[in-house]
Motif scaffolding. Structure first.
Motif, PDB file in Angstrom:
ATOM      1  N   SER A   3       0.844  -1.196   0.000  1.00 25.72           N
ATOM      2  CA  SER A   3       0.000   0.000   0.000  1.00 25.72           C
ATOM      3  C   SER A   3       0.883   1.251   0.000  1.00 25.72           C
ATOM      4  CB  SER A   3      -0.925  -0.004   1.221  1.00 25.72           C
ATOM      5  OG  SER A   3      -0.137  -0.180   2.379  1.00 25.72           O
ATOM      6  N   ASN A   4       2.127   1.078   0.498  1.00 23.46           N
ATOM      7  CA  ASN A   4       3.038   2.217   0.591  1.00 23.46           C
ATOM      8  C   ASN A   4       3.943   2.239  -0.656  1.00 23.46           C
ATOM      9  OD1 ASN A   4       5.394   3.681   1.106  1.00 23.46           O
ATOM     10  ND2 ASN A   4       5.241   3.341   3.323  1.00 23.46           N
ATOM     11  N   PRO A   5       3.860   3.311  -1.486  1.00 18.47           N
ATOM     12  CA  PRO A   5       4.649   3.338  -2.735  1.00 18.47           C
ATOM     13  C   PRO A   5       6.157   3.272  -2.490  1.00 18.47           C
ATOM     14  CG  PRO A   5       3.242   5.302  -2.516  1.00 18.47           C
ATOM     15  CD  PRO A   5       3.023   4.466  -1.295  1.00 18.47           C
ATOM     16  N   TRP A   6       6.616   3.846  -1.380  1.00 16.54           N
ATOM     17  CA  TRP A   6       8.051   3.824  -1.055  1.00 16.54           C
ATOM     18  C   TRP A   6       8.513   2.390  -0.842  1.00 16.54           C
ATOM     19  CZ3 TRP A   6      12.613   5.746  -1.271  1.00 16.54           C
ATOM     20  CH2 TRP A   6      13.582   5.469  -0.325  1.00 16.54           C
ATOM     21  N   ARG A   7       7.702   1.608  -0.099  1.00 15.62           N
ATOM     22  CA  ARG A   7       8.053   0.198   0.134  1.00 15.62           C
ATOM     23  C   ARG A   7       7.998  -0.586  -1.171  1.00 15.62           C
ATOM     24  NH1 ARG A   7       5.071  -2.921   4.553  1.00 15.62           N
ATOM     25  NH2 ARG A   7       6.571  -4.480   3.889  1.00 15.62           N
ATOM     26  N   ALA A   8       7.012  -0.289  -1.994  1.00 16.93           N
ATOM     27  CA  ALA A   8       6.881  -0.990  -3.283  1.00 16.93           C
ATOM     28  C   ALA A   8       8.107  -0.725  -4.155  1.00 16.93           C
ATOM     29  CB  ALA A   8       5.610  -0.526  -3.991  1.00 16.93           C
ATOM     30  N   TRP A   9       8.560   0.525  -4.151  1.00 15.29           N
ATOM     31  CA  TRP A   9       9.732   0.881  -4.956  1.00 15.29           C
ATOM     32  C   TRP A   9      10.987   0.183  -4.433  1.00 15.29           C
ATOM     33  CZ3 TRP A   9      14.245   3.720  -3.787  1.00 15.29           C
ATOM     34  CH2 TRP A   9      15.038   4.016  -4.906  1.00 15.29           C
ATOM     35  N   ARG A  10      11.118   0.160  -3.098  1.00  7.75           N
ATOM     36  CA  ARG A  10      12.294  -0.517  -2.513  1.00  7.75           C
ATOM     37  C   ARG A  10      12.284  -2.003  -2.826  1.00  7.75           C
ATOM     38  NH1 ARG A  10      13.036   1.191   3.572  1.00  7.75           N
ATOM     39  NH2 ARG A  10      14.028  -0.831   3.514  1.00  7.75           N
ATOM     40  N   HIS A  11      11.089  -2.608  -2.781  1.00  9.43           N
ATOM     41  CA  HIS A  11      10.968  -4.039  -3.110  1.00  9.43           C
ATOM     42  C   HIS A  11      11.365  -4.274  -4.576  1.00  9.43           C
ATOM     43  CE1 HIS A  11       9.385  -8.114  -3.021  1.00  9.43           C
ATOM     44  NE2 HIS A  11       8.754  -7.853  -4.160  1.00  9.43           N
ATOM     45  N   TRP A  12      10.890  -3.429  -5.466  1.00  9.06           N
ATOM     46  CA  TRP A  12      11.202  -3.565  -6.893  1.00  9.06           C
ATOM     47  C   TRP A  12      12.711  -3.428  -7.110  1.00  9.06           C
ATOM     48  CZ3 TRP A  12      13.457   0.186 -10.063  1.00  9.06           C
ATOM     49  CH2 TRP A  12      13.517  -0.142 -11.421  1.00  9.06           C
TER      50      TRP A  12
END
Ligand SMILES: [Zn+2]
Length: 266
Positions: A3-12
């Motif tokens: 849900s958090n774009p920052w976490r999604a980006w870090r995961h990617w």
């Protein structure tokens, strides 16, 4: 998924890194067959491979003398170095950069200043050193031999990483930064009692010790040696020092006794 774009980006970003730089499958499978990694489940192995791959990439490696650094050197050291951090915040493995690797035990010289202000240079042959905010210094001959050995085995890499974790609150004193759910008085009481008992037994020349006599040097060495036993000989540590084992299990958030086979004899 996130849900958090920052976490999604870090995961990617992490996934992209792993596609490029993860330790190769056959090399990793070879390492996972070594005694200290036996019993890790598939999720733990994948997590350890991820941590170790980042470790290999982030650290600056300095081979010394005749040593020609290979992927095997880097991966074997990284896997052992990251095992204590498997269930810890990844930041605990960071905050320092350099790994100096000698081919065999090395001479080190340090200056000690006593209470009278007298400076003495001490020279000793070592197989590992951890510097506060500085490098991890290792030698290949001992660490490879230890990793391949069945029972009893030790790990100078885990020993030195325990010092690094201990230094997380400023200095190596046998008390790393504990988790909020851990009790500092309980930790202090448990380790002080075990350390003093070992010191007394060493001073009296006792033949059977719960840990290597080197652990009686000071509380920092006691924590580092106990950590080695926790990961390499957990049944022996639990048998002789169950309270220390419980504290280490709460700190490392692991229970190696559950995954490693009980050796026939030590
Ligand atoms: Zn040490």
């Amino acid at each position: 998924m996130f849900s958090n774009p920052w976490r999604a980006w870090r995961h990617w970003r992490r996934q992209r890194f792993l596609r490029r730089y993860a330790i190769g499958h056959s090399l990793w499978a070879q390492i996972m067959r070594l005694p200290m990694f036996v019993g890790l489940d598939a999720v733990e192995r994948a997590r350890l491979r991820e941590l170790a791959s980042v470790f290999v990439h982030d650290k600056v490696w300095h081979p010394k003398e005749t040593l020609v650094l290979t992927d095997w050197h880097r991966a074997l050291i990284a896997a052992q170095a990251c095992l204590p951090g498997l269930n810890l915040d990844e930041k605990r493995l960071q905050g320092w950069r350099d790994i100096i690797l000698y081919p065999a035990p090395f001479w080190a010289e340090h200056e000690q200043v006593d209470e009278a202000g007298v400076v003495t240079a001490e020279r000793a042959v070592l197989d590992g050193e951890a510097w506060l905010d500085g490098p991890l210094v290792l030698e290949w001959q001992t660490l490879e031999h230890e990793a391949q050995r069945r029972h009893p085995h030790r790990s100078v890499v885990i020993h030195e990483m325990a010092h690094k974790l201990d230094m997380g609150n400023g200095r190596a004193n046998g008390m790393p930064p504990l988790h909020p759910d851990q009790s500092r008085p309980e930790w202090t009481e448990t380790f002080s009692r075990a350390f003093e008992n070992l010191q007394t037994r060493v001073e009296h020349g006792a033949r059977h010790l719960s840990l290597d006599a080197y652990a009686a040097t000071n509380p920092a060495e006691f924590f580092a040696v106990a950590s080695e036993f926790f990961f390499c000989q957990p049944h022996a540590l639990h048998q002789h020092e169950p309270a220390v084992y419980a504290q280490l299990s709460a700190f490392y958030r692991q229970d190696p006794r559950q995954r490693l086979p009980h050796p026939v004899s030590f």
